[in-house]
Scaffold this motif. Structure first.
Motif, PDB file in Angstrom:
ATOM      1  N   ARG A 130       0.839  -1.201   0.000  1.00 19.32           N
ATOM      2  CA  ARG A 130       0.000   0.000   0.000  1.00 19.32           C
ATOM      3  C   ARG A 130       0.876   1.255   0.000  1.00 19.32           C
ATOM      4  O   ARG A 130       0.559   2.232  -0.698  1.00 19.32           O
ATOM      5  N   ARG A 131       1.982   1.244   0.723  1.00 16.15           N
ATOM      6  CA  ARG A 131       2.876   2.403   0.739  1.00 16.15           C
ATOM      7  C   ARG A 131       3.501   2.620  -0.641  1.00 16.15           C
ATOM      8  O   ARG A 131       3.604   3.745  -1.122  1.00 16.15           O
ATOM      9  N   GLN A 132       3.919   1.511  -1.266  1.00 16.88           N
ATOM     10  CA  GLN A 132       4.517   1.617  -2.586  1.00 16.88           C
ATOM     11  C   GLN A 132       3.497   2.144  -3.600  1.00 16.88           C
ATOM     12  O   GLN A 132       3.814   2.998  -4.437  1.00 16.88           O
ATOM     13  N   GLN A 133       2.264   1.655  -3.514  1.00 18.63           N
ATOM     14  CA  GLN A 133       1.211   2.107  -4.408  1.00 18.63           C
ATOM     15  C   GLN A 133       0.953   3.603  -4.233  1.00 18.63           C
ATOM     16  O   GLN A 133       0.734   4.331  -5.204  1.00 18.63           O
ATOM     17  N   ALA A 134       1.006   4.069  -2.981  1.00 18.08           N
ATOM     18  CA  ALA A 134       0.756   5.483  -2.710  1.00 18.08           C
ATOM     19  C   ALA A 134       1.791   6.366  -3.403  1.00 18.08           C
ATOM     20  O   ALA A 134       1.477   7.474  -3.849  1.00 18.08           O
ATOM     21  N   VAL A 135       3.035   5.866  -3.517  1.00 22.44           N
ATOM     22  CA  VAL A 135       4.095   6.641  -4.162  1.00 22.44           C
ATOM     23  C   VAL A 135       3.966   6.573  -5.685  1.00 22.44           C
ATOM     24  O   VAL A 135       4.050   7.604  -6.372  1.00 22.44           O
ATOM     25  N   LEU A 136       3.738   5.372  -6.211  1.00 24.49           N
ATOM     26  CA  LEU A 136       3.782   5.177  -7.657  1.00 24.49           C
ATOM     27  C   LEU A 136       2.505   5.586  -8.374  1.00 24.49           C
ATOM     28  O   LEU A 136       2.526   5.798  -9.586  1.00 24.49           O
ATOM     29  N   SER A 137       1.416   5.685  -7.642  1.00 28.00           N
ATOM     30  CA  SER A 137       0.135   5.976  -8.292  1.00 28.00           C
ATOM     31  C   SER A 137      -0.171   7.463  -8.359  1.00 28.00           C
ATOM     32  O   SER A 137      -1.256   7.854  -8.776  1.00 28.00           O
ATOM     33  N   ALA A 146       8.416  17.408  -1.692  1.00 27.76           N
ATOM     34  CA  ALA A 146       9.710  16.737  -1.616  1.00 27.76           C
ATOM     35  C   ALA A 146      10.121  16.459  -0.180  1.00 27.76           C
ATOM     36  O   ALA A 146      10.711  15.417   0.123  1.00 27.76           O
ATOM     37  N   GLU A 147       9.823  17.389   0.734  1.00 18.71           N
ATOM     38  CA  GLU A 147      10.189  17.188   2.136  1.00 18.71           C
ATOM     39  C   GLU A 147       9.472  15.981   2.725  1.00 18.71           C
ATOM     40  O   GLU A 147      10.034  15.249   3.538  1.00 18.71           O
ATOM     41  N   LEU A 148       8.228  15.773   2.314  1.00 16.88           N
ATOM     42  CA  LEU A 148       7.472  14.612   2.788  1.00 16.88           C
ATOM     43  C   LEU A 148       8.128  13.329   2.302  1.00 16.88           C
ATOM     44  O   LEU A 148       8.283  12.362   3.056  1.00 16.88           O
ATOM     45  N   LEU A 149       8.538  13.310   1.038  1.00 16.37           N
ATOM     46  CA  LEU A 149       9.209  12.133   0.486  1.00 16.37           C
ATOM     47  C   LEU A 149      10.552  11.898   1.168  1.00 16.37           C
ATOM     48  O   LEU A 149      10.917  10.755   1.465  1.00 16.37           O
ATOM     49  N   ASP A 158      11.284  -1.145   4.046  1.00 14.74           N
ATOM     50  CA  ASP A 158      11.065  -2.088   2.947  1.00 14.74           C
ATOM     51  C   ASP A 158      11.858  -1.636   1.715  1.00 14.74           C
ATOM     52  O   ASP A 158      11.725  -0.491   1.275  1.00 14.74           O
ATOM     53  N   PRO A 159      12.685  -2.517   1.135  1.00 15.60           N
ATOM     54  CA  PRO A 159      13.551  -2.091   0.028  1.00 15.60           C
ATOM     55  C   PRO A 159      12.781  -1.661  -1.213  1.00 15.60           C
ATOM     56  O   PRO A 159      13.213  -0.761  -1.945  1.00 15.60           O
ATOM     57  N   HIS A 160      11.635  -2.298  -1.486  1.00 16.74           N
ATOM     58  CA  HIS A 160      10.868  -1.951  -2.681  1.00 16.74           C
ATOM     59  C   HIS A 160      10.224  -0.570  -2.526  1.00 16.74           C
ATOM     60  O   HIS A 160      10.252   0.246  -3.455  1.00 16.74           O
ATOM     61  N   VAL A 161       9.658  -0.320  -1.351  1.00 14.88           N
ATOM     62  CA  VAL A 161       9.053   0.984  -1.096  1.00 14.88           C
ATOM     63  C   VAL A 161      10.141   2.058  -1.087  1.00 14.88           C
ATOM     64  O   VAL A 161       9.964   3.146  -1.639  1.00 14.88           O
ATOM     65  N   ALA A 162      11.276   1.738  -0.466  1.00 14.15           N
ATOM     66  CA  ALA A 162      12.376   2.701  -0.406  1.00 14.15           C
ATOM     67  C   ALA A 162      12.852   3.070  -1.810  1.00 14.15           C
ATOM     68  O   ALA A 162      13.136   4.243  -2.097  1.00 14.15           O
ATOM     69  N   GLY A 163      12.925   2.077  -2.696  1.00 15.02           N
ATOM     70  CA  GLY A 163      13.332   2.352  -4.072  1.00 15.02           C
ATOM     71  C   GLY A 163      12.353   3.271  -4.778  1.00 15.02           C
ATOM     72  O   GLY A 163      12.752   4.198  -5.503  1.00 15.02           O
ATOM     73  N   ALA A 164      11.060   3.026  -4.566  1.00 11.49           N
ATOM     74  CA  ALA A 164      10.038   3.886  -5.169  1.00 11.49           C
ATOM     75  C   ALA A 164      10.136   5.310  -4.630  1.00 11.49           C
ATOM     76  O   ALA A 164       9.992   6.287  -5.373  1.00 11.49           O
ATOM     77  N   LEU A 165      10.395   5.433  -3.340  1.00 13.36           N
ATOM     78  CA  LEU A 165      10.518   6.756  -2.728  1.00 13.36           C
ATOM     79  C   LEU A 165      11.737   7.506  -3.269  1.00 13.36           C
ATOM     80  O   LEU A 165      11.664   8.705  -3.549  1.00 13.36           O
ATOM     81  N   LEU A 197      22.182   6.690   0.502  1.00 12.35           N
ATOM     82  CA  LEU A 197      21.719   6.031  -0.720  1.00 12.35           C
ATOM     83  C   LEU A 197      20.812   6.964  -1.518  1.00 12.35           C
ATOM     84  O   LEU A 197      20.868   7.003  -2.753  1.00 12.35           O
ATOM     85  N   ALA A 198      19.985   7.732  -0.819  1.00  6.44           N
ATOM     86  CA  ALA A 198      19.114   8.697  -1.505  1.00  6.44           C
ATOM     87  C   ALA A 198      19.946   9.811  -2.145  1.00  6.44           C
ATOM     88  O   ALA A 198      19.691  10.216  -3.286  1.00  6.44           O
ATOM     89  N   ILE A 199      20.945  10.305  -1.430  1.00  3.05           N
ATOM     90  CA  ILE A 199      21.809  11.358  -1.984  1.00  3.05           C
ATOM     91  C   ILE A 199      22.602  10.817  -3.172  1.00  3.05           C
ATOM     92  O   ILE A 199      22.846  11.535  -4.149  1.00  3.05           O
ATOM     93  N   ALA A 200      22.980   9.541  -3.101  1.00  2.00           N
ATOM     94  CA  ALA A 200      23.705   8.925  -4.213  1.00  2.00           C
ATOM     95  C   ALA A 200      22.886   8.941  -5.493  1.00  2.00           C
ATOM     96  O   ALA A 200      23.436   8.944  -6.600  1.00  2.00           O
TER      97      ALA A 200
END
Length: 354
Positions: A130-137, A146-149, A158-165, A197-200
């Motif tokens: 559900r978190r991943q869907q909230a980001v991708l949809s 951006a600050e929220l993200l 979760d690695p999948h949600v983190a990747g989407a974020l 990782l996000a800054i990278a």
């Protein structure tokens, strides 16, 4: 003392005194012949007790329990007050964060506000899907705070949600480096890993390279590895020692070797990398597996000097190292002859007929 006198002396309104009476918190000891409430000195002291506890943030129900329960000690009361206050502050900080996120999105109308609120609710879901869907949809034209993200990136496990974020954050174009840089200095190792990782993923952002350079010295090797791979992708030779260490210790060693190969396009850097890998090969505590990884990393560097090193290693007393080096010498020779061979020699040309 009648209720009016008590109100004047205590500062508590007659309406509130009647409310205390109705709740059983402070009941007047007596009544006058005309039926008016009459408070004793003990009643007045109890009123002051109630008011004092109210100033500490207790509800009237909690005050009633504190005054009536003989086992409810002052220390227990203070402990509860500390816990309740912390919980309230946490809720208020969260509310402030949400309000700032909505404000940062510069909503044009209520629909924009509701869209951000919906994203917040999705990111708070217990389900990773559900978190991943909230980001991708999110619609492509929707304004994403951006600050929220950035805040979500630092807490997402979760690695999948983190990747989407991280993807959404990179696409947002928002100036969130300050938030991520603060995460990179966190005492929490997991938060530092997520931040770097996000800054990278946005190394071109102003100031990102400096944060990544600082992260090279992080005590956690995963944090340093994220930073080194990102900096190497932009030709930063400062990443070399960390990348060599990754090869030595077998942490993302294939990626590290490829990154070293990319940096070796600069001849001066190639000599530095070759020397560092050779020194590690000669280290007395280097086991067979470590030396094989170092040999494989040398192939990414290439060049005459590396071929000479591999020729010597092909006669190494460690049979496994010698076999790998011998095979890789052949790989380098084939690569070199392929680079020197004129176009079309030994292969068909697609534009020529039979």
């Amino acid at each position: 003392m009648l209720i009016g006198d008590v109100a004047r002396r205590s500062g508590v309104s007659t309406r509130m005194l009647r409310h205390y009476d109705a709740l059983g918190l402070v009941r007047p000891t007596g009544r006058t012949a005309g039926g008016y409430r009459e408070y004793s000195d003990e009643d007045v002291r109890r009123i002051f007790q109630v008011e004092s506890l109210r100033t500490l943030g207790l509800s009237l129900k909690q005050i009633g329990r504190a005054l009536e329960d003989p086992a409810f000690t002052p220390s227990a009361l203070v402990g509860d007050l500390i816990r309740w206050t912390r919980e309230r502050l946490t809720r208020e900080r969260e509310l402030l964060r949400r309000l700032r996120a909505i404000d940062a999105s510069e909503p044009a109308d209520w629909q924009d506000v509701l869209g951000v609120v919906e994203l917040m609710r999705g990111l708070d879901a217990t389900s990773a899907a559900r978190r991943q869907q909230a980001v991708l949809s999110r619609p492509g034209d929707a304004s994403v705070p951006a600050e929220l993200l950035a805040g979500a990136v630092l807490t997402e496990s979760d690695p999948h949600v983190a990747g989407a974020l991280r993807w959404a954050l990179a696409c947002s174009g928002g100036d969130v480096l300050a938030t991520l840089a603060a995460g990179a200095r966190s005492r929490d190792t997991d938060v530092r890993r997520r931040a770097v990782l996000a800054i990278a993923g946005m190394p071109g952002a102003p100031g990102a390279a400096a944060v990544l350079a600082d992260a090279l010295g992080d005590p956690d090797p995963v944090v340093g590895g994220h930073a080194a791979l990102a900096l190497a992708g932009h030709g930063e030779a400062a990443a070399v020692p960390v990348l060599v260490g990754m090869v030595v210790h077998g942490r993302r060693d294939v990626e590290a070797a490829e990154a070293l190969g990319g940096l070796s396009r600069d001849p001066a850097c190639a000599d530095r990398i070759t020397a560092a890998l050779t020194d590690e090969l000669a280290a007395p505590d280097a086991d067979s597996a470590t030396r094989i990884r170092l040999v494989q990393a040398l192939v990414e560097i290439g060049g005459t000097a590396v071929r000479g090193i591999l020729d010597r290693l092909a006669r190494d007393e460690d049979r496994a190292v010698a076999l790998v080096a011998s095979a890789l010498v052949g790989t380098l020779r084939e690569r070199s002859s392929g680079e020197d061979r004129p176009f079309g020699e030994g292969e068909d040309r697609a534009d020529e007929g039979p």
